[in-house]
Enzyme design. Structure first.
Site, PDB file in Angstrom:
ATOM      1  N   TYR B 407      48.455  46.573  39.212  1.00 17.23           N
ATOM      2  CA  TYR B 407      48.754  47.141  40.549  1.00 17.23           C
ATOM      3  C   TYR B 407      49.976  46.922  40.922  1.00 17.23           C
ATOM      4  O   TYR B 407      50.860  46.428  40.346  1.00 17.23           O
ATOM      5  CB  TYR B 407      47.619  46.735  41.495  1.00 17.23           C
ATOM      6  CG  TYR B 407      47.400  45.166  41.943  1.00 17.23           C
ATOM      7  CD1 TYR B 407      48.625  44.242  41.518  1.00 17.23           C
ATOM      8  CD2 TYR B 407      46.375  44.814  42.620  1.00 17.23           C
ATOM      9  CE1 TYR B 407      48.115  42.929  41.907  1.00 17.23           C
ATOM     10  CE2 TYR B 407      46.144  43.646  42.933  1.00 17.23           C
ATOM     11  CZ  TYR B 407      47.127  42.660  42.654  1.00 17.23           C
ATOM     12  OH  TYR B 407      46.857  41.208  43.046  1.00 17.23           O
ATOM     13  N   GLU B 408      50.459  47.635  42.078  1.00 22.21           N
ATOM     14  CA  GLU B 408      51.874  47.712  42.485  1.00 22.21           C
ATOM     15  C   GLU B 408      52.899  48.147  41.608  1.00 22.21           C
ATOM     16  O   GLU B 408      53.888  47.603  41.357  1.00 22.21           O
ATOM     17  CB  GLU B 408      52.232  46.239  43.315  1.00 22.21           C
ATOM     18  CG  GLU B 408      51.363  45.849  44.422  1.00 22.21           C
ATOM     19  CD  GLU B 408      52.171  45.165  45.346  1.00 22.21           C
ATOM     20  OE1 GLU B 408      51.595  44.414  46.262  1.00 22.21           O
ATOM     21  OE2 GLU B 408      53.424  45.432  45.612  1.00 22.21           O
ATOM     22  N   GLY B 409      52.655  49.241  40.847  1.00 24.70           N
ATOM     23  CA  GLY B 409      53.245  49.674  39.840  1.00 24.70           C
ATOM     24  C   GLY B 409      52.834  49.076  38.496  1.00 24.70           C
ATOM     25  O   GLY B 409      53.072  47.830  38.410  1.00 24.70           O
TER      26      GLY B 409
END
Lengths: 248, 598
Positions: B407-409
């Site tokens: 997550y978050e890239g």
């Protein structure tokens, strides 16, 4: 109500202790220090007394420069005043108690709260000593505290039950786990605590009555021996207890 | 970003983002955990105590998603001020430096999935309004977010728009009377969806790509609904659901920023989330190390505790020394960001300061999530069969860890971003990468110009780092020349360059931190040992990565020249890493976990 809380700085309970080169103190290198856990109950109770009865809470610590850290924590928990009695006394309960009693006398404390013990030297002596020096009652290891007017009712946990004790103010109490749930300092209060003053004063000269002459780590636990249940084993057991363990 | 910071003797300018590749910072100019103020330490300690006493004991209940439990914890944290660390005082926050929010993220990590709940609210759930909200939006929502009276969530991802975040199909259409946007679409993997009251939702106005925008959507509005809880591999204590918007009437005043500002908001918020995510992962890795070290001291096999065995010690040491490197990176970057922000209070300008270090933030995200995965994996291994049992804390840590690389890239997206952003900055003239690359190419041809030797503490290691920087410049320059605009299609090459950049930044940060401690009279034997092993292995890894990259796009005689240059640049004295790891392991075992604390 003039409330005084004595707090001390102790090594984090999870720290592995090493003995210093002098053989009479611990090696503080790399040791993390915290507020003595039992003192947190005392601090919380002091703050609750203020909430209920009004007055001021003063936190006091006897120690070196680094003891300021625990006083900052007390300030972040919103005590009104913090006093550091500068002293490098190493483990003499009486010398510490004398400093604390002097402060209690000076501020005319109505109640002095402590943790039941400091988890470094574990002497349990300071709270009753302070009470003796002030010639006021002391109730140790309390798990409940009620104050109405000047009358104090406290509960103590004793083996297999509870003891209820009454006394009158001024008095000294020492806190047991379970007295309350200490609050967490709030971030804005932590930030404000840095600019609050800590009153520093030199310790009064008082001869230590005891001296630490040696510290030793507990011996490593040895290997156990398991014996059978024949008569020969019982003879062997007696022999081992007598000759090796030397307990009989 | 120019600005100044005061150090003990000199005034130095704040380095630009990515500058670490070009210039060597002075030890006194970098920020380290040893520089934490007393207040910061107290904030860290308070967070740690809260996690240990109030959260860890109820993790089994949190894992069952018991109703109301997460919200209660958030409210307690709100009362303590922890939700307002990035919110201005006028809106009920306390607005502390980013270092504080990173330390809090680190200390929250042992709470497992709840740290994701916290991050989704405090970071990506609240910060869109902090940075892009107008005064009315801030006044309406921020004071309530600071106390968790309302809980925030961030809704960007869609079933068919993950890494390609801007390809979503959620649509917003202005109503005929011009008073509302009608929102239609579905968002996926939305953390806190089970109980969040406020969603930052990204949608395309009129379905037009260039009108990608953000909206503040309240849960109670008609047409907002959520799906069932997702069954996840880990972080089970966090709520994750789909969120559906069926002709939701969003008042025009709830458009966040301007129409078309969606990409800017989305990527900036993810970027501000990344450095905290990396700090949180570091906290998780240290926690796993603690669990593994304690277990190794209790578990007996062959008549002794397994902590006596070399292969166990090696694992513990490796986790610890990688934590040390990541920790040095995390807080060095925190210091850069805080110095750049300085006294700035304007949200946009602050965001620019953070964006300046977007490369470093991506490095933190990747390094942090990968040290965490490494730590929990080896943690399970140290537990043997017991590590596979849900009765042991390391089992949950292992499952909770895996999401962090996603997550978050994803780490793949971040690996693309690292060299990509650097090259973009070089082309725009924000970073003097090209002159440095030219200098390096001269130096590489003529070894007499070589100035990489360093005779300070850990000088051998610093000269390795100096050479790694040259490799990065050499490879990026050559790859850019070879592929031109098609470099984007060379993901494998870019990923290798990214890896060498990360090894470089981490190695240098760890050396500089050790030098700073030594310069201040501190004990550095353990630190130096950790650095020696880390840098030694970094050089080995970089050598392989660089060779693989070069072989992709250089041929013939040129290849021979490149390979011999690489050999020269990655040459280093042999190090007895086995002995060093044993020494490090001893410190880990004595400390029952990570051997440094702050």
């Amino acid at each position: 109500m003039n409330i005084l809380v004595g707090i001390s700085q102790v090594p984090d309970t999870a720290t592995k202790i090493a003995i210093g080169a002098d053989g009479t103190s611990i090696d503080t290198k790399g040791v993390k220090f915290i507020v003595n856990p039992y003192d947190e109950f005392a601090l919380e109770e002091g703050l609750r007394l203020r909430e209920k009865h009004g007055g001021t809470v003063t936190a006091v610590s006897v120690g070196g420069e680094s003891a300021k850290e625990v006083l900052r924590t007390a300030l972040a928990m919103q005590v009104d005043k913090a006093i550091l009695v500068k002293s490098e006394v190493n483990g003499d309960s009486f010398a510490v108690a004398k400093q604390l009693a002097d402060v209690a006398k000076e501020i005319a404390a109505d109640i002095v709260l402590f943790g039941r013990q400091s988890v470094d030297y574990d002497s349990f002596q300071v709270p009753p000593m302070v009470a003796e020096l002030l010639d006021i009652p002391s109730i140790t290891m309390i798990s409940k505290l009620d104050i109405v007017g000047t009358s104090v009712t406290a509960e103590r946990d004793i083996e297999g039950g509870k003891e209820t004790i009454s006394a009158s103010l001024p008095c000294v109490v020492s806190a047991q786990k379970g007295l309350n749930e200490p609050r967490y300092p709030k971030l804005p209060d932590i930030m404000k605590a840095k600019s609050k003053p800590i009153e520093e004063r030199p310790a009064s000269t008082i001869a230590a009555r005891t001296q630490v002459i040696g510290l030793d780590l507990p011996l490593a636990k040895g290997k156990g021996t398991i014996l059978g249940d024949t008569d020969a084993d019982i003879t062997e057991l007696l022999k081992l207890l007598h000759e090796e363990a030397k307990v009989i | 970003m120019k600005g100044t910071i005061m150090t003990a003797e000199t005034e130095v300018s704040i380095p630009k983002g990515g500058m670490f590749l070009i210039e060597q910072a002075l030890p006194e100019a970098i920020f380290t955990p040893e520089d934490f103020s007393d207040e910061l330490k107290m904030i860290g300690q308070t967070t740690e105590n809260f996690v240990e006493n109030e959260i860890v004991p109820i993790i089994p209940r949190l894992e069952k998603l018991e109703a109301g439990l997460s919200e209660d914890l958030l409210r307690k944290l709100g009362e303590m001020g922890l939700l307002g660390i990035e919110i201005a005082e006028e809106y009920g926050g306390i607005d502390l430096p980013k270092t504080a929010s990173m330390l809090v993220a680190e200390k929250l990590a042992p709470s497992g999935g709840f740290s994701t709940t916290f991050g989704a609210h405090q970071s990506i759930g609240s910060l869109p309004i902090v940075y892009f909200g107008n005064p009315e939006q801030k006044a309406k929502y921020l004071p309530k977010l600071a106390t968790a009276e309302i809980i925030g969530a961030y809704a960007l991802t869609e079933p068919n728009a993950g890494s390609d975040a801007l390809s979503g199909t959620t649509k917003a259409t202005l109503s005929a009377d011009g008073k509302h946007y009608i929102l239609e679409g579905t968002k996926m993997w939305i953390t806190n969806a089970g109980f969040a009251n406020l969603f930052t939702v990204f949608a395309k106005v009129d379905g037009a790509k260039e009108k990608f925008s953000a909206f503040l959507v309240e849960r109670d509005w008609e047409g907002v609904s959520t799906g069932a809880e997702e069954h996840k591999m880990g972080i089970k204590s966090s709520s994750t659901r789909m969120v559906m918007f069926d002709k939701v009437k969003v008042p025009v005043e709830n458009l966040l920023g301007e129409v078309g500002q969606g990409p800017k908001i989305a990527f900036n918020i993810l970027n501000t989330g990344r450095f905290k995510l990396g700090a949180g992962a570091l906290g998780g890795a240290k926690a796993a190390l603690g669990i593994a070290a304690k277990y190794s001291l209790e578990r007996k096999q062959f008549g002794q505790t397994i902590s006596n065995f070399g292969m166990m010690q090696e694992k513990l040491a490796e986790i610890a020394l990688r934590c040390f490197a990541v920790e040095s990176v995390v807080y060095r970057t925190a210091g850069l960001i805080d110095d750049a922000i300085g006294e700035e209070t304007d949200g946009f300008k602050r965001l620019k300061c953070i964006e300046e270090y977007a490369v470093e933030c991506s490095v933190i995200k990747v390094l942090g999530s990968e040290i965490l995965d490494f730590a929990v994996d080896e943690g399970v291994q140290i537990h043997g069969g017991y590590g596979f049992s849900a009765e042991y804390a390391i089992e949950r840590a292992y499952r909770d860890s895996r999401i962090q690389r996603l997550y978050e890239g994803t780490n793949e997206i971040n690996r693309m971003l690292i060299p990509g952003m650097l090259l973009k900055r070089a082309i725009k003239g924000d970073l003097p990468l090209l002159p440095a690359a030219q200098r390096i190419s001269r130096e590489v041809l003529d070894p007499s110009l070589d100035a990489s030797a360093d005779d300070g503490l850990l000088g051998e290691e610093m000269s390795v780092v100096n050479n790694l920087k040259k490799i990065v410049l050499m490879l990026s320059g050559a790859a850019a020349m070879k592929f031109g605009p098609k470099l984007d299609h060379e993901q494998e090459v870019l990923a290798r360059i990214a890896d060498i950049i990360m090894l470089t930044y981490a190695s240098e940060s760890a050396i500089l931190r050790t030098r700073k401690i030594a310069a201040n009279g501190g004990e550095t034997a353990l630190h130096a040992n950790m650095v020696r092993v880390y840098v030694h292995d970094a050089a080995e890894k970089a050598a392989t990565l660089a060779r693989e990259a070069v072989c992709r796009f250089v041929e013939g005689d040129d290849l021979t020249v490149y390979l011999s240059t690489l050999r020269r640049l990655t040459k280093h004295a042999p190090v007895n890493t086995v002995a060093l790891r044993r020494t490090i392991a001893k410190a880990v075992l004595e400390a029952n976990g990570y051997p440094l604390h702050y």
